[in-house]
Structures are given as structure tokens and as C-alpha cells.
Scaffold this motif. Structure first.
Motif, PDB file in Angstrom:
ATOM      1  N   GLU A 186       1.056  -1.194  -0.129  1.00 62.98           N
ATOM      2  CA  GLU A 186      -0.145  -0.097  -0.026  1.00 62.98           C
ATOM      3  C   GLU A 186       0.830   1.193   0.026  1.00 62.98           C
ATOM      4  O   GLU A 186       0.430   2.527  -0.218  1.00 62.98           O
ATOM      5  N   HIS A 191      -6.495 -15.380   2.614  1.00 63.52           N
ATOM      6  CA  HIS A 191      -6.656 -14.664   4.045  1.00 63.52           C
ATOM      7  C   HIS A 191      -7.948 -13.895   4.479  1.00 63.52           C
ATOM      8  O   HIS A 191      -8.578 -13.969   5.444  1.00 63.52           O
ATOM      9  N   VAL A 192      -8.318 -13.355   3.485  1.00 63.40           N
ATOM     10  CA  VAL A 192      -9.477 -12.531   3.509  1.00 63.40           C
ATOM     11  C   VAL A 192     -10.763 -13.670   3.959  1.00 63.40           C
ATOM     12  O   VAL A 192     -11.720 -13.232   4.739  1.00 63.40           O
ATOM     13  N   ARG A 233     -12.934 -13.530   7.467  1.00 61.94           N
ATOM     14  CA  ARG A 233     -14.261 -13.398   7.468  1.00 61.94           C
ATOM     15  C   ARG A 233     -14.932 -14.484   8.053  1.00 61.94           C
ATOM     16  O   ARG A 233     -15.719 -14.556   8.956  1.00 61.94           O
ATOM     17  N   TYR A 235     -16.414  -1.281  16.787  1.00 60.30           N
ATOM     18  CA  TYR A 235     -15.719   0.073  16.280  1.00 60.30           C
ATOM     19  C   TYR A 235     -15.720   0.903  17.085  1.00 60.30           C
ATOM     20  O   TYR A 235     -14.717   1.660  17.330  1.00 60.30           O
ATOM     21  N   THR A 292      -5.957  -6.600   6.887  1.00 59.28           N
ATOM     22  CA  THR A 292      -5.905  -7.765   5.586  1.00 59.28           C
ATOM     23  C   THR A 292      -5.635  -7.251   4.259  1.00 59.28           C
ATOM     24  O   THR A 292      -4.999  -7.840   3.882  1.00 59.28           O
ATOM     25  N   HIS A 293      -6.168  -6.118   3.831  1.00 58.37           N
ATOM     26  CA  HIS A 293      -6.177  -5.684   2.644  1.00 58.37           C
ATOM     27  C   HIS A 293      -7.016  -4.489   2.481  1.00 58.37           C
ATOM     28  O   HIS A 293      -8.253  -4.761   3.040  1.00 58.37           O
ATOM     29  N   THR A 294      -6.699  -3.648   1.843  1.00 61.44           N
ATOM     30  CA  THR A 294      -7.417  -2.269   1.835  1.00 61.44           C
ATOM     31  C   THR A 294      -8.079  -1.986   0.362  1.00 61.44           C
ATOM     32  O   THR A 294      -8.525  -1.037   0.133  1.00 61.44           O
ATOM     33  N   PRO A 323     -15.749 -11.667  -1.020  1.00 68.38           N
ATOM     34  CA  PRO A 323     -15.710 -10.453  -1.159  1.00 68.38           C
ATOM     35  C   PRO A 323     -14.626  -9.749  -0.305  1.00 68.38           C
ATOM     36  O   PRO A 323     -14.410 -10.265   0.959  1.00 68.38           O
ATOM     37  N   TRP A 324     -13.866  -8.627  -0.841  1.00 72.15           N
ATOM     38  CA  TRP A 324     -13.077  -7.963   0.212  1.00 72.15           C
ATOM     39  C   TRP A 324     -13.805  -7.303   1.173  1.00 72.15           C
ATOM     40  O   TRP A 324     -14.998  -7.349   1.221  1.00 72.15           O
ATOM     41  N   LEU A 325     -13.028  -6.928   2.240  1.00 70.44           N
ATOM     42  CA  LEU A 325     -13.891  -6.582   3.451  1.00 70.44           C
ATOM     43  C   LEU A 325     -14.345  -4.981   3.045  1.00 70.44           C
ATOM     44  O   LEU A 325     -13.524  -4.217   2.252  1.00 70.44           O
ATOM     45  N   THR A 326     -15.535  -4.744   3.197  1.00 71.26           N
ATOM     46  CA  THR A 326     -15.960  -3.571   3.049  1.00 71.26           C
ATOM     47  C   THR A 326     -15.255  -2.317   3.981  1.00 71.26           C
ATOM     48  O   THR A 326     -14.563  -2.580   5.113  1.00 71.26           O
ATOM     49  N   ARG A 361     -16.459  -0.534   6.260  1.00 72.17           N
ATOM     50  CA  ARG A 361     -17.213  -0.693   7.496  1.00 72.17           C
ATOM     51  C   ARG A 361     -16.495  -1.837   8.290  1.00 72.17           C
ATOM     52  O   ARG A 361     -16.277  -1.814   9.535  1.00 72.17           O
ATOM     53  N   GLU A 362     -16.220  -2.792   7.577  1.00 74.17           N
ATOM     54  CA  GLU A 362     -15.724  -4.047   8.209  1.00 74.17           C
ATOM     55  C   GLU A 362     -14.158  -3.875   8.348  1.00 74.17           C
ATOM     56  O   GLU A 362     -13.597  -4.170   9.379  1.00 74.17           O
ATOM     57  N   ARG A 409     -12.502  -1.170   9.037  1.00 76.67           N
ATOM     58  CA  ARG A 409     -12.089  -0.181  10.217  1.00 76.67           C
ATOM     59  C   ARG A 409     -12.172  -0.946  11.445  1.00 76.67           C
ATOM     60  O   ARG A 409     -11.571  -0.810  12.373  1.00 76.67           O
ATOM     61  N   MET A 410     -13.299  -1.883  11.558  1.00 70.19           N
ATOM     62  CA  MET A 410     -13.506  -2.639  12.653  1.00 70.19           C
ATOM     63  C   MET A 410     -12.386  -3.552  12.936  1.00 70.19           C
ATOM     64  O   MET A 410     -11.840  -3.767  14.026  1.00 70.19           O
ATOM     65  N   TRP A 411     -11.823  -4.261  11.858  1.00 69.95           N
ATOM     66  CA  TRP A 411     -10.726  -5.325  11.624  1.00 69.95           C
ATOM     67  C   TRP A 411      -9.741  -4.512  12.436  1.00 69.95           C
ATOM     68  O   TRP A 411      -8.851  -5.183  13.112  1.00 69.95           O
TER      69      TRP A 411
END
Lengths: 171, 171
Positions: A67, A133-134, A138, A154, B3-5, B21-24, B26-27, B29-31
Motif C-alpha cells: 500500500e 486470508h480474507v 471473514r 468499532y 487484511t487488505h484495503t 468479497p474483500w472487506l468493506t 465498515r468491516e 475499520r472494525m478489523w
């Protein structure tokens, strides 16, 4: 696992200098749940990265570098971003360099020292591993909460993270 | 850290074999908040145990043994209780034995192996350190939540902890 469970009938008389009360049963169960999830989740995610020959900290480095602009970062900044000590990071980067995932580079004209640079192989590894990993994140964590729980957690954790980052910054 | 942004305009076209699916946002920021709090809190609690010459894992062992009948536990059970591998626990118990905090004992008539036994010094250490540790846990974590947040987080995390314990048990 937990702090202390003296919160029952055999609680000793508090000595006068002890001003901090023990955790209540309600606090205790939340504290235990947090510790357990933190520890077991790290264990499970690590396990599921093993077939890729990556430790969980390696994966984190790959993500952070992927990133960063030009896929590289000053070692000092990388230590801050991954909340590691510089010496520990240095050992880790050596291992990852041996695995061909990153390169250490001096930056010409920059006296502030070394950069860690993601290699092509590191970038490909990250892209190959990320979907798995995702899926793990999940399956074992994120998808186990309702949207309301995600937001509530959060909102509760964000100020705590900020507090702890502040302490870390001062140390 | 996370994880991955890839959750922005430059998200690559999902390949058909990627069903997760990748994290949204919302997910995500919590992660991140969870990971950060878990990591920084462990760091801070460790730091505040240093004046007592205890690692955070040592403290955990002292607590678990101090709650066990006769202040002792089979090594196998202690490994399960502290979510550690037996080999790692064995190294740790050796260090703690050298520090006079625990003793390894064979149990006469019990072929199932060694026990770890809290020494008098270990017990005194636990009692001396516990008030400071509770103060740290309150200051940096527990007292930063409302009673409603404590309950909401507990209710969200408890089934996750159970799920992860189940996976761990099978491994």
C-alpha cells in the motif's frame, strides 16, 4: 488468560493502599472474551497462512508495503506502522529478504537510512495469498457479527486504540 | 496490521474463482481497530509488568495456577488453559522455575506425567503484582467502556471465542 478472578466470597479484605477494585463478573467475562478471541484468532489465522509459508507478521509487512508509494517504506516508518521494535523488524526483514519477498535498499541522497522494498515476488505472493486470508478473516471473525455489532465494536474500540497509540508514541 | 484495503476505485476486477468479497470499509475499520487494540494493549500491559520482572505470559501462568486446586496443574492441562503448545509452555516453565516461581513435579502414582506447582514465592509474587495489573487493565481497557458496551462486546465475542476454541480443540 485473565487478570484475577478474586471476585467471590473469598475476596480478601482490601488493603487501604489498594484503590483499584478487582474486575466485576461482568467486566471479567468481557476481558476474558477479548483475550481469548485475540489469542485464538491470531493462532487460527497463522495456521491458515502456513501452507503459504508465511508467518502472520510477514503477511502484515507485505500488506503495508504493497500500500506504500512505490512499494517501499523507510524501516523506521515500517516499524511504526507495524507496531514493532526496530530490532525485531530488522530480524524479520532479514528472513523475508532471504525468502525473496523484500529487499533492503539504501536511498541515495537520503541519510535517514534504509528502506524496505517489496520485490516482484513479494507483490505476487501478497496477491496470491490475500483472497485466502480474507476468507479466513471473514470465516473466523468478521462474518460472525451483525452490521450493528461491527459498528458498536468499532465505536467502542476506536478511542481505546487512539489512547494506546498515544502511549506507544510517547515510549 | 490489516487484511487488505483494496476497497476503493482501484479495486481489481474480481476473478471468477474468488468468491470471498474483500472487506468493506465498515468491516475494515472494525478489523483494524480490533488488531490494533489487541496488539497495543498486550504491548502496554507487558511494559507495565516489566518492573515486576514478569512477562505477560508468566503472569497468566501465575493466575491460572493460583486458581487451580492445590495451586498445581498437569502440564497438559496448563497448556490447554493458556492456549500454548506444550513445547512452548515447557520452555516458559523452565524460565519460571529458574526464577523460583513454579516447580515441576512428578505425581506419584500418576503416569500422566508432570505437574506445574506454584511455589510460595510464585503465590506471593502473584498477590503483589495483581493490584498493579488490574490497575493497568482498567486504565487502558475496561474503564474505557460503558456498561452497555462491555455487555455488547461480550455478547458479540463470546460465540466467536467458542467457535475458535472448537477449532483449536480439533487441531
Amino acid at each position: 488468560m485473565d487478570t484475577h478472578t478474586i471476585d467471590t466470597a473469598d475476596t480478601p479484605e482490601p488493603r487501604p493502599e489498594e484503590e483499584t477494585p478487582w474486575l466485576t463478573a461482568r467486566e471479567q467475562r468481557m476481558w476474558r472474551a477479548h483475550l481469548e478471541v485475540a489469542k485464538l484468532l491470531e493462532y487460527q489465522l497463522s495456521r491458515e497462512l502456513q501452507p503459504h509459508n508465511l508467518a502472520i507478521n510477514d503477511y502484515e509487512i507485505l500488506v503495508v508495503l504493497s500500500e506504500a508509494p512505490d512499494h517501499r517504506m523507510r524501516m523506521t516508518d515500517l516499524a511504526t506502522a507495524t507496531l514493532q521494535s526496530k530490532s525485531r523488524l530488522s530480524h524479520q526483514i532479514t528472513r523475508m529478504e532471504n525468502a525473496g519477498l523484500v529487499l533492503r535498499q539504501e536511498c541515495p541522497g537520503d541519510r535517514r537510512g534504509l528502506y524496505a522494498h517489496l520485490t516482484e515476488q513479494g507483490w505476487e505472493t501478497m496477491q496470491r495469498v490475500a483472497p485466502d486470508h480474507v476468507r479466513s478473516v471473514r470465516a473466523h471473525f468478521i462474518d460472525r457479527f451483525t452490521p450493528e455489532q461491527l459498528d458498536a465494536i468499532y465505536e467502542a474500540l476506536a478511542p481505546v486504540a487512539e489512547h494506546l497509540r498515544g502511549l506507544r508514541g510517547r515510549s
